[in-house]
Design a protein around this motif. Structure first.
Motif, PDB file in Angstrom:
ATOM      1  N   PHE A 468       2.702   5.682   5.504  1.00  0.00           N
ATOM      2  CA  PHE A 468       1.674   5.370   4.783  1.00  0.00           C
ATOM      3  C   PHE A 468       1.251   6.796   3.793  1.00  0.00           C
ATOM      4  N   HIS A 469       0.806   6.577   2.634  1.00  0.00           N
ATOM      5  CA  HIS A 469       0.764   7.670   1.887  1.00  0.00           C
ATOM      6  C   HIS A 469      -0.556   7.456   0.918  1.00  0.00           C
ATOM      7  N   ASP A 470      -1.215   8.834   0.943  1.00  0.00           N
ATOM      8  CA  ASP A 470      -2.232   8.961  -0.028  1.00  0.00           C
ATOM      9  C   ASP A 470      -1.898   9.960  -1.237  1.00  0.00           C
ATOM     10  N   GLN A 471      -1.358   9.289  -2.382  1.00  0.00           N
ATOM     11  CA  GLN A 471      -0.979  10.110  -3.480  1.00  0.00           C
ATOM     12  C   GLN A 471      -2.075  10.945  -4.370  1.00  0.00           C
ATOM     13  N   ASP A 472      -3.218  10.239  -4.522  1.00  0.00           N
ATOM     14  CA  ASP A 472      -3.980  10.638  -5.333  1.00  0.00           C
ATOM     15  C   ASP A 472      -5.158  11.505  -4.799  1.00  0.00           C
ATOM     16  N   GLY A 473      -4.696  11.547  -3.215  1.00  0.00           N
ATOM     17  CA  GLY A 473      -6.011  12.635  -2.624  1.00  0.00           C
ATOM     18  C   GLY A 473      -7.332  12.034  -2.405  1.00  0.00           C
ATOM     19  N   ASN A 474      -7.399  10.882  -2.338  1.00  0.00           N
ATOM     20  CA  ASN A 474      -8.763  10.367  -2.344  1.00  0.00           C
ATOM     21  C   ASN A 474      -9.158   9.797  -0.977  1.00  0.00           C
ATOM     22  N   ASP A 475      -8.407  10.132   0.033  1.00  0.00           N
ATOM     23  CA  ASP A 475      -8.482   9.439   1.361  1.00  0.00           C
ATOM     24  C   ASP A 475      -8.360   8.200   1.620  1.00  0.00           C
ATOM     25  N   ARG A 476      -7.534   7.422   0.730  1.00  0.00           N
ATOM     26  CA  ARG A 476      -7.113   5.915   0.725  1.00  0.00           C
ATOM     27  C   ARG A 476      -5.708   5.854   0.744  1.00  0.00           C
ATOM     28  N   VAL A 477      -5.191   4.878   1.726  1.00  0.00           N
ATOM     29  CA  VAL A 477      -3.524   4.575   1.484  1.00  0.00           C
ATOM     30  C   VAL A 477      -3.354   3.963   0.117  1.00  0.00           C
ATOM     31  N   ASP A 478      -2.444   4.488  -0.905  1.00  0.00           N
ATOM     32  CA  ASP A 478      -2.377   3.849  -1.880  1.00  0.00           C
ATOM     33  C   ASP A 478      -0.873   3.654  -2.067  1.00  0.00           C
ATOM     34  N   MET A 479       0.029   4.216  -1.173  1.00  0.00           N
ATOM     35  CA  MET A 479       1.598   4.014  -1.364  1.00  0.00           C
ATOM     36  C   MET A 479       2.013   3.718   0.212  1.00  0.00           C
ATOM     37  N   ILE A 480       3.201   2.914   0.286  1.00  0.00           N
ATOM     38  CA  ILE A 480       3.902   2.840   1.527  1.00  0.00           C
ATOM     39  C   ILE A 480       5.348   3.069   1.180  1.00  0.00           C
ATOM     40  N   SER A 481       6.196   3.464   2.394  1.00  0.00           N
ATOM     41  CA  SER A 481       7.546   3.847   2.432  1.00  0.00           C
ATOM     42  C   SER A 481       8.344   3.101   3.308  1.00  0.00           C
ATOM     43  N   SER A 482       9.493   3.070   3.200  1.00  0.00           N
ATOM     44  CA  SER A 482      10.491   2.202   3.860  1.00  0.00           C
ATOM     45  C   SER A 482      11.697   3.316   3.878  1.00  0.00           C
ATOM     46  N   ALA A 483      12.515   3.240   5.074  1.00  0.00           N
ATOM     47  CA  ALA A 483      13.864   3.830   5.023  1.00  0.00           C
ATOM     48  C   ALA A 483      14.570   3.021   3.819  1.00  0.00           C
ATOM     49  N   TYR A 484      15.532   3.670   3.006  1.00  0.00           N
ATOM     50  CA  TYR A 484      16.380   3.088   2.093  1.00  0.00           C
ATOM     51  C   TYR A 484      17.419   2.232   3.026  1.00  0.00           C
ATOM     52  N   PHE A 485      17.639   1.151   2.925  1.00  0.00           N
ATOM     53  CA  PHE A 485      18.577   0.204   3.391  1.00  0.00           C
ATOM     54  C   PHE A 485      20.002   0.526   2.923  1.00  0.00           C
ATOM     55  N   ASP A 486      20.805   1.464   3.539  1.00  0.00           N
ATOM     56  CA  ASP A 486      22.209   1.716   3.066  1.00  0.00           C
ATOM     57  C   ASP A 486      23.444   1.231   4.183  1.00  0.00           C
ATOM     58  N   GLY A 487      24.310   1.683   3.953  1.00  0.00           N
ATOM     59  CA  GLY A 487      25.790   1.447   4.742  1.00  0.00           C
ATOM     60  C   GLY A 487      25.362   1.765   6.134  1.00  0.00           C
ATOM     61  N   GLU A 488      24.695   2.656   6.509  1.00  0.00           N
ATOM     62  CA  GLU A 488      24.405   2.919   7.868  1.00  0.00           C
ATOM     63  C   GLU A 488      23.314   1.978   8.482  1.00  0.00           C
ATOM     64  N   THR A 489      22.419   1.324   7.625  1.00  0.00           N
ATOM     65  CA  THR A 489      21.703   0.401   8.068  1.00  0.00           C
ATOM     66  C   THR A 489      22.507  -0.696   8.477  1.00  0.00           C
ATOM     67  N   ALA A 490      23.565  -1.285   7.387  1.00  0.00           N
ATOM     68  CA  ALA A 490      24.458  -2.397   7.786  1.00  0.00           C
ATOM     69  C   ALA A 490      25.234  -2.078   8.932  1.00  0.00           C
ATOM     70  N   ASP A 491      25.522  -0.924   9.173  1.00  0.00           N
ATOM     71  CA  ASP A 491      26.209  -0.880  10.524  1.00  0.00           C
ATOM     72  C   ASP A 491      25.659  -0.955  11.815  1.00  0.00           C
ATOM     73  N   VAL A 492      24.323  -0.624  11.763  1.00  0.00           N
ATOM     74  CA  VAL A 492      23.487  -0.935  12.790  1.00  0.00           C
ATOM     75  C   VAL A 492      23.252  -2.282  12.855  1.00  0.00           C
ATOM     76  N   TYR A 493      22.902  -2.849  12.050  1.00  0.00           N
ATOM     77  CA  TYR A 493      22.786  -4.523  11.851  1.00  0.00           C
ATOM     78  C   TYR A 493      23.813  -5.231  12.338  1.00  0.00           C
ATOM     79  N   ASN A 494      25.052  -4.846  12.041  1.00  0.00           N
ATOM     80  CA  ASN A 494      26.312  -5.404  12.505  1.00  0.00           C
ATOM     81  C   ASN A 494      26.627  -5.311  13.768  1.00  0.00           C
ATOM     82  N   LYS A 495      26.262  -4.138  14.302  1.00  0.00           N
ATOM     83  CA  LYS A 495      26.339  -4.132  15.815  1.00  0.00           C
ATOM     84  C   LYS A 495      25.495  -4.905  16.215  1.00  0.00           C
TER      85      LYS A 495
END
Length: 513
Positions: A468-495
């Motif tokens: 969770f992120h506060d990009q404008d510095g006003n002490d409020r969450v205004d952005m969230i982030s996630s791991a980018y699902f790539d080939g390694e994510t697919a590898d974990v999922y497939n296992k």
């Protein structure tokens, strides 16, 4: 905890099928949660006991305000990790709740677990399509504590609402995550897939004869009812010393006598220590299970009661046994056991009379997770800048203290992810995808769904809320982030999707082996 880098027995795979080149670094790891049905039953019952008291007691996985960071160093390009891939969802929903005309995914729910401090916690998660229809997708930090060992008593409750589990409780069997998260606490791999056993729900209990109680392979316990003296005498005359009728002499120091004692005497159930019980009871299991000797427990109790009884035991006022279950160095559950021997004693000033009731607990199999609620699809190596729905159960306040969410009901965000990926140095993040969104902690682990079909309530998981992120510095969450699902994510999922799990309870509600 020993790592099971390739769980061949659990996954039903051959070594040749999964063998990686000798020089290649692993991309995934797995850990056992509760592989055996008996352990899975115990885990789920921990949360279901007392009408879901532990579920209601749990609080969201907590992010301190200092952990609300700022995304920095926008990368020049999105990751280039090979061809895009998808696995289609399954199980279109016919009914469900609505939030502002957006139909909530039937697959959405909460995961519950106990951390190393003994605190009851939860995160958001979703059912995801897999070969065995038994997979949950959530944030890695909602399964692995600080990138080390897995949390204790891990379960998934789809459709959770205020202590209720409408589709049953699904105990985790095996957890899979990125090698870098597990080894380095690197949040570029902050995702996990958990293979769960069949779900089940507790459907009540019933009283049975002692023989059926002894043979019952499921949950069971004895309840003591205080009765009048005349009912005791009638019952004792009918069933004798081996029956369910007994009395207790509340004289502080009752004097034990033989059955041939001619004076005033009472056949009472005397509570003794575990050692005294072991010394007095016959060695054969058949006799120990008889009415002359009885062990009650271990019975779950609260941490507060455990602490109270510990003090009494230290003072010699509690003959029973106390046991605390420990995980990762922390106590997570507490139990008491009692030991009794039937013994003739000289009657004291106060005698109370009891009847035992033999109770068996009933449970109902809820089937495989995917059959119960369906499963979202999954997508990887997708272009950034696409519209997504993000669902979860936010509960944390913003850093300024404002608390707009309760964690009781699911909320959502909708928008296009950023066209670039981001870094967060404090979490070793180099390639997170981000979305403008004000959801707070508690929603972590919730799915990011591409191409979400509002009528079918299905889409493709292309991320899970991580930070969770506060990009404008006003002490409020205004952005969230996630791991980018790539080939390694697919590898974990497939296992993960090869991991086979089991039914926990049988057709009669018995615990399976």
């Amino acid at each position: 905890m020993k790592r099971l880098l390739i769980p061949l027995a659990a996954a039903g795979l051959t070594a040749a099928a999964l063998a990686a080149p000798a020089a290649a670094a692993p991309s995934w790891v797995t850990d056992p949660l509760a592989p055996k049905p008996a352990d899975a039953y115990s885990t789920a019952k921990f949360w279901l006991n007392a009408n879901g008291a532990a579920l209601r007691k749990a609080t969201q996985y907590h992010w301190d305000s200092k952990d609300v960071t700022k995304l920095v160093k926008v990368s020049a390009d999105q990751p280039d990790d090979g061809k895009p891939g998808i696995v289609a969802p399954t199980g279109a929903a016919k009914t469900g709740g609505k939030v502002k005309n957006v139909n909530l995914p039937r697959t959405l729910g909460k995961v519950f677990f106990v951390d190393r401090k003994g605190e009851y916690r939860w995160c958001s998660a979703t059912s995801i399509q897999s070969r065995h229809r038994n997979l949950v997708a959530t944030a890695g930090h909602c399964v692995y504590e600080h990138g080390r060992d897995v949390f204790a008593k891990w379960v998934f409750v789809p459709g959770y609402y205020q202590g209720k589990a409408p589709f049953g409780v699904f105990s985790g069997a095996y957890a899979f995550t990125a090698y870098d998260l597990d080894t380095y606490d690197d949040y570029d791999g902050d995702f996990a897939f958990v293979a769960v056993h069949n779900g089940f729900s507790l459907t009540g209990s019933r009283e049975v004869p002692k023989g059926e109680f002894t043979d019952w392979a499921g949950d069971k316990w004895v309840e003591h009812e205080e009765i009048k003296e005349d009912e005791y005498k009638t019952g004792f005359e009918k069933y004798g010393a081996a029956g369910p009728y007994w009395s207790k002499d509340f004289d502080v120091t009752p004097e034990k006598v033989g059955h041939d004692y001619k004076g005033e005497k009472t056949l009472t159930k005397v509570e003794v220590t575990e050692k005294e019980y072991g010394d007095a009871a016959p060695s054969t299991t058949a006799n120990v299970n008889g009415e002359q000797y009885e062990k009650v427990g271990p019975t779950p109790i609260s941490k507060e009661k455990y602490q109270e009884l510990t003090k009494l035991k230290a003072d010699g006022k509690f003959p029973g046994k106390l046991h605390a279950e420990v995980s990762n160095g922390a106590e997570i559950a507490w139990y008491e056991s009692h030991y009794y021997i039937k013994q003739w004693v000289k009657s004291g000033k106060t005698v109370r009379y009891f009847r035992d009731h033999y109770i068996i607990g009933m449970a109902k199999d809820a089937g495989k997770l995917g059959d119960a609620v369906g499963g979202q699809g999954i997508a990887w190596n997708q272009p950034t800048g696409q519209p997504v729905f993000v669902f979860g159960y936010p509960a944390d306040p913003h850093p300024d203290g404002d608390k707009p969410y309760t964690g009781v009901t699911p909320k959502y965000c909708y928008g296009k992810t950023g066209t670039k990926t981001y870094q967060v140095n404090s979490f070793r993040v180099e390639t997170h995808q981000a979305l403008k969104c004000s959801l707070t902690g508690g929603s972590d682990g919730g799915p990011w769904l591409l191409k979400y079909n509002n009528s079918k309530r299905l889409g493709y998981v292309n991320g899970v809320t991580s930070l969770f992120h506060d990009q404008d510095g006003n002490d409020r969450v205004d952005m969230i982030s996630s791991a980018y699902f790539d080939g390694e994510t697919a590898d974990v999922y497939n296992k993960a999707q090869y991991a086979e799990t089991k039914a926990v309870v049988g057709p009669k509600g018995e615990i399976l082996q």
